[in-house]
Enzyme design. Structure first.
Site, PDB file in Angstrom:
ATOM      1  NE  ARG A  20      28.108 -11.293   2.938  1.00 28.10           N
ATOM      2  CZ  ARG A  20      29.217 -10.740   3.405  1.00 28.10           C
ATOM      3  NH1 ARG A  20      30.210 -10.467   2.587  1.00 28.10           N
ATOM      4  NH2 ARG A  20      29.353 -10.471   4.687  1.00 28.10           N
ATOM      5  CD  GLN A  78      26.550  -6.440  -5.011  1.00 26.90           C
ATOM      6  OE1 GLN A  78      26.165  -5.455  -5.653  1.00 26.90           O
ATOM      7  NE2 GLN A  78      27.694  -7.033  -5.255  1.00 26.90           N
ATOM      8  CG  ASP A 128      26.070  -7.798   2.213  1.00 29.48           C
ATOM      9  OD1 ASP A 128      26.014  -8.226   3.386  1.00 29.48           O
ATOM     10  OD2 ASP A 128      27.090  -7.916   1.503  1.00 29.48           O
ATOM     11  CE1 TYR A 175      34.650 -14.048   4.854  1.00 25.00           C
ATOM     12  CE2 TYR A 175      33.779 -16.174   4.157  1.00 25.00           C
ATOM     13  CZ  TYR A 175      33.660 -14.806   4.255  1.00 25.00           C
ATOM     14  OH  TYR A 175      32.547 -14.188   3.762  1.00 25.00           O
TER      15      TYR A 175
END
Length: 369
Positions: A120, A125, A128, A223
């Site tokens: 990431r 991007q 992604d 997360y």
């Protein structure tokens, strides 16, 4: 060199890894493209459209016939055995659940890239796919809930009285959660959301939803699955009242390669009003909701729990358009002068590379094996 785009064969997979528009970009980079007949049917991309874009339409799976195979789902082990040493695959390969396939890829000397492992970082991007497909899943989750909810989402004022709007709670404000918030708001629901990352509050509010401020320390950069169980238990205690007050709950907390954290318990479901609906986007990775099962509607009392399974595949036109562009962008990072030659010192390509030259490059997978 040629890139092969197969027709997906796994159950309920309706996406395709390349469309005529991305075939054009690959051909423009000097690559040949072979598309299996009917590969784009669900995305309404005809064989004629592929030919017009410069691809060759072939009757059989391209594994072993092209140097690169780009797919949505990973190849099955039997197909992978057709690959030759040095061939390249690109797919959504989740290694923890595909260890037999990984063994075959190592044995055959295949260089396998997984979009599930893509770093990431800003430069990645455009490739992604996790984010692009999460956007589709978040949108679809609200439609799934609306179809199952026995009441309106928006408010209506009629001669027979006023119907209040439904209350929607979204747990997790990543890409999928934010898209779920935006879609539910467009459909007229009153929406509130929570995320363990305090930085998500501004994004939630910008979409017109209320951010739930819980008596918990913000955990920016992590997360939910990385949080200690004691903190998750405290979070469950604090959101229980909001779950009970909601007509729809959508949970989106999933971490690649790990079991999803439990956010909604059986007791919380039993406290919801009859007819309420819960959509668990993390059902395939263990579930945020106790008792959810991928692809199934489960009833807990009079509350319906839908375990999401491959929701992006239900919208194959735009899901394929986004995914195909992700694949083309990743291949663009490793293509020069008509040859796909990945530089594994590149942080993006190195991070996404699962196997190469008979070795497993992904440390967690190597440990599992």
């Amino acid at each position: 060199m040629r890139v092969g785009i197969p027709a997906e064969s796994r159950p309920a997979e309706r996406r395709v890894a390349g469309l005529p528009e991305t075939v054009g970009s690959l051909v423009g980079a000097g690559l040949g493209v072979a598309v299996q007949a009917g590969a784009g049917a669900h995305a309404h991309a005809s064989d004629a459209a592929y030919r017009a874009a410069g691809a060759e339409v072939v009757p059989d799976h391209p594994a072993g016939r092209t140097e690169v195979v780009a797919s949505v789902q990973p190849l099955d082990p039997d197909r992978a055995r057709l690959l030759r040493e040095g061939d390249i695959t690109v797919s959504f390969l989740q290694p923890a659940g595909e260890l037999d396939l990984v063994r075959v890829l190592v044995e055959r000397g295949v260089t396998a890239f997984s979009l599930d492992l893509l770093p990431r970082v800003t430069r990645a991007q455009g490739a992604d796919a996790l984010s692009s497909q999460a956007l589709v899943a978040g949108y679809r989750a609200v439609l799934v809930a609306a179809e199952r909810l026995p009441r309106f989402l928006p408010m209506f004022t009629t001669a027979a009285g006023t119907v209040p709007p439904a209350k929607v709670l979204v747990l997790g404000a990543g890409v999928a959660g934010l898209q779920a918030i935006a879609t539910a708001r467009r459909l007229g629901a009153v929406v509130e959301a929570h995320d363990v990352r305090g930085a998500a509050a501004e994004e939630v509010r910008s979409l017109g939803a209320k951010f739930l401020e819980l008596d918990l320390e913000a955990q920016d950069g992590v997360y939910a699955a990385e949080l200690p169980e004691a903190r998750l238990e405290r979070q469950r205690e604090l959101i229980a009242e909001r779950v009970a007050a909601s007509d729809v709950v959508i949970t989106t907390a999933a971490v690649p390669g790990r079991r999803a954290p439990v956010l909604v318990t059986t007791d919380m479901l039993k406290a919801m009003a009859p007819g309420s609906v819960v959509v668990d986007l993390a059902a395939e990775s263990g579930g945020n909701v106790v008792g959810s099962a991928p692809g199934e509607d489960v009833r807990v009392g009079e509350v319906l729990v839908h375990g999401a399974r491959n929701l992006p595949s239900a919208l194959p036109v735009h899901a394929s358009r986004l995914y195909a562009r992700n694949v083309a962008n990743l291949l663009g990072l490793m293509t020069a002068e008509g040859r796909v030659a990945p530089d594994l010192t590149d942080e993006v390509l190195s991070g996404a590379c699962l196997t190469h030259a008979g070795e497993v490059r992904h440390a967690p997978t190597r440990e599992l094996l």
